[in-house]
Design an enzyme around this catalytic site. Structure first.
Site, PDB file in Angstrom:
ATOM      1  CE  LYS A 152     -30.728  36.332  30.098  1.00 39.66           C
ATOM      2  NZ  LYS A 152     -29.990  35.294  29.791  1.00 39.66           N
TER       3      LYS A 152
ATOM      4  NE  ARG B 284     -25.321  29.812  31.872  1.00 41.05           N
ATOM      5  CZ  ARG B 284     -25.827  30.968  31.234  1.00 41.05           C
ATOM      6  NH1 ARG B 284     -24.913  32.012  31.202  1.00 41.05           N
ATOM      7  NH2 ARG B 284     -26.806  30.898  30.641  1.00 41.05           N
TER       8      ARG B 284
ATOM      9  CE1 TYR C 136     -14.578  64.633  42.972  1.00 37.96           C
ATOM     10  CE2 TYR C 136     -15.971  63.603  41.531  1.00 37.96           C
ATOM     11  CZ  TYR C 136     -15.791  64.228  42.806  1.00 37.96           C
ATOM     12  OH  TYR C 136     -16.763  64.245  43.611  1.00 37.96           O
TER      13      TYR C 136
ATOM     14  CG  MET D 188     -22.154  58.802  42.632  1.00 36.50           C
ATOM     15  SD  MET D 188     -22.429  58.809  44.338  1.00 36.50           S
ATOM     16  CE  MET D 188     -20.833  58.181  44.871  1.00 36.50           C
TER      17      MET D 188
HETATM   18  C1  PLP Z   1     -30.135  34.814  27.913  1.00 36.82           C
HETATM   19  C2  PLP Z   1     -30.677  33.677  27.368  1.00 36.82           C
HETATM   20  C3  PLP Z   1     -31.004  33.449  26.277  1.00 36.82           C
HETATM   21  C4  PLP Z   1     -31.009  34.587  25.111  1.00 36.82           C
HETATM   22  O1  PLP Z   1     -29.884  34.892  24.423  1.00 36.82           O
HETATM   23  P1  PLP Z   1     -29.676  36.205  23.482  1.00 36.82           P
HETATM   24  O2  PLP Z   1     -28.224  36.199  22.950  1.00 36.82           O
HETATM   25  O3  PLP Z   1     -29.997  37.374  24.137  1.00 36.82           O
HETATM   26  O4  PLP Z   1     -30.601  35.697  22.357  1.00 36.82           O
HETATM   27  C5  PLP Z   1     -31.291  32.264  25.455  1.00 36.82           C
HETATM   28  N1  PLP Z   1     -31.375  31.247  26.388  1.00 36.82           N
HETATM   29  C6  PLP Z   1     -30.627  31.390  27.739  1.00 36.82           C
HETATM   30  C7  PLP Z   1     -30.714  30.135  28.723  1.00 36.82           C
HETATM   31  C8  PLP Z   1     -30.426  32.464  28.266  1.00 36.82           C
HETATM   32  O5  PLP Z   1     -29.955  32.646  29.607  1.00 36.82           O
END
Ligand code: PLP
Length: 385
Positions: free
Chosen positions: A34, A136, A268, A316
């Site tokens: 993802k 969640r 800065y 920046m």
């Molecule tokens: C991001 C995520 C993972 C992976 O978790 P890691 O700690 O990176 O191994 C697994 N399941 C869900 C639902 C996630 O959102």
């Protein structure tokens, strides 16, 4: 001379090595790619998973899942980030053979109705999310009977995997909470398996996989370890994963090198003042490039394998380093590594420590500088003012 901007290099052989290392843990895997593979690039990641013979992958948005399919990944692709899917979503999911994660009643109803409206003949594969303690997304255990009944009566939908997510598996001191999550998860499985006996279960993230908290047939979903980082770093269980290799490396050129005389300041706010003769350099990376503005004292970069301290305030697009102690003074155009690199380079865990965050955020932030851009990681609406 090098372009005065930062450069992200992704070592895909290291990614492949990490995938193979995790495959040897004995679970089937649903690697999580993802958010553009945590900033590394989802398309290449998908191709390598396919080459490794991986049969499942997890994406964020449905668009990202579609990009994984277009990259040639032939297995099941679960989209973890779905709203109640609309007609267009269902059309895309059907066309690309994607598996949306359904996490509430609205999602069940919306996908069933969209399938009916479209007169689909082949059922839509879905993943069913159960909330076991992350608080969640997902159905509560007490609603699973109703979910099973709904699905038993919805031939349009085919649940192929039950998913939940562990909240504290990376903290060995919290193992009781993790056990409770497992217990709730498998109680939900017992209910769904009465109607769908061949449905798979997927609970473990990287930490869950390494800690071995799930059943043997769990389809584990490692994320961070694919990119070379141990979520149990800093705990007594650190290192159980075997050798993971960091995948991302980020560098930027020096754009200016000059002496800083005693009493002079850089940047800065004049937060750094020289108390002796120094040689300083400005590196072409700043907070616009995801290099955080307020790193802790002691933050370093590296040049030719040797560390140099960050001094003054991060700007920046530029950051100042103290070059005084280098054996040979560098010149403008020389490469400075902010993450990885040869010799004593900085790890994402160290950078995360200096930034007050975790390696996940480090690679997501710095990965945005990759030149080839991936599919949208979030749906964003933009409007002119
Ligand atoms: C991001 C995520 C993972 C992976 O978790 P890691 O700690 O990176 O191994 C697994 N399941 C869900 C639902 C996630 O959102």
């Amino acid at each position: 001379m090098t372009e005065p901007s930062c450069h992200v290099r992704i070592n895909w052989e290291h990614f492949r090595h990490n995938v193979v290392t995790l495959m040897q843990k004995g679970h089937d895997l649903m690697p999580v790619i993802k958010a553009d593979a945590y900033g590394h690039g989802v398309t290449r990641a998908a191709k390598i998973l396919e080459e490794c013979g991986i049969a499942w992958a997890a994406a964020g948005t449905l668009e990202e899942a579609a990009a994984i399919r277009d990259a040639g990944f032939s297995g099941n692709i679960v989209s973890l980030l779905c709203l109640a899917p609309g007609d267009d979503d269902i059309r895309l999911a059907r066309e690309k053979n994607l598996t949306p994660l359904i996490h509430n009643r609205e999602g069940l109803v919306a996908s069933k109705e969209a399938m009916r409206r479209q007169g689909a003949v082949t059922p839509l594969t879905i993943a069913v999310k159960v909330n076991t303690g992350m608080g969640r997304l997902g159905f509560a255990l007490e609603d699973i009977e109703k979910v099973a009944a709904f699905l038993a009566d919805a031939p349009e939908l085919s649940p192929i995997v039950q998913v939940s997510h562990l909240a504290v598996a990376d903290d060995p001191a919290e193992s009781a909470y993790t056990s409770r999550q497992c217990d709730i998860f498998y109680r939900a499985t017992d209910i769904l398996h009465r109607v769908f006996p061949s449905m798979r279960c997927s609970l473990g993230n990287t930490a869950g996989l390494l800690e071995g908290v799930t059943h043997d047939d769990d389809l584990c979903r490692p994320g961070i370890a694919l990119y070379g980082y141990d979520p149990l770093y800093g705990t007594e269980h650190e290192g159980h994963c075997g050798s993971l290799l960091p995948v991302m490396e980020v560098s930027a050129p020096l754009i200016s090198v000059h002496p800083l005389h005693k009493g002079e300041s850089v940047g800065y706010g004049r937060t750094y003042k020289a108390d002796s003769e120094r040689l300083v350099g400005w590196v072409a990376i700043g907070y616009a490039d995801g290099y955080r503005r307020n790193p802790a004292p002691g933050t370093c970069m590296s040049i030719n394998g040797t560390r140099v301290p960050v001094i003054g305030r991060v700007a920046m697009q530029m950051t100042c380093v103290d070059l005084t102690d280098l054996p040979t003074p560098p010149v403008p155009g020389d490469t400075v590594y902010v993450l990885g690199g040869p010799g004593n380079g900085v790890s994402a865990q160290e950078l995360a420590g200096w930034w007050g965050t975790i390696p996940y955020e480090v690679t997501c932030l710095l990965g945005k500088n990759r030149t080839e851009s991936g599919p949208p990681v979030k749906r964003v609406a933009c409007s002119a003012l």
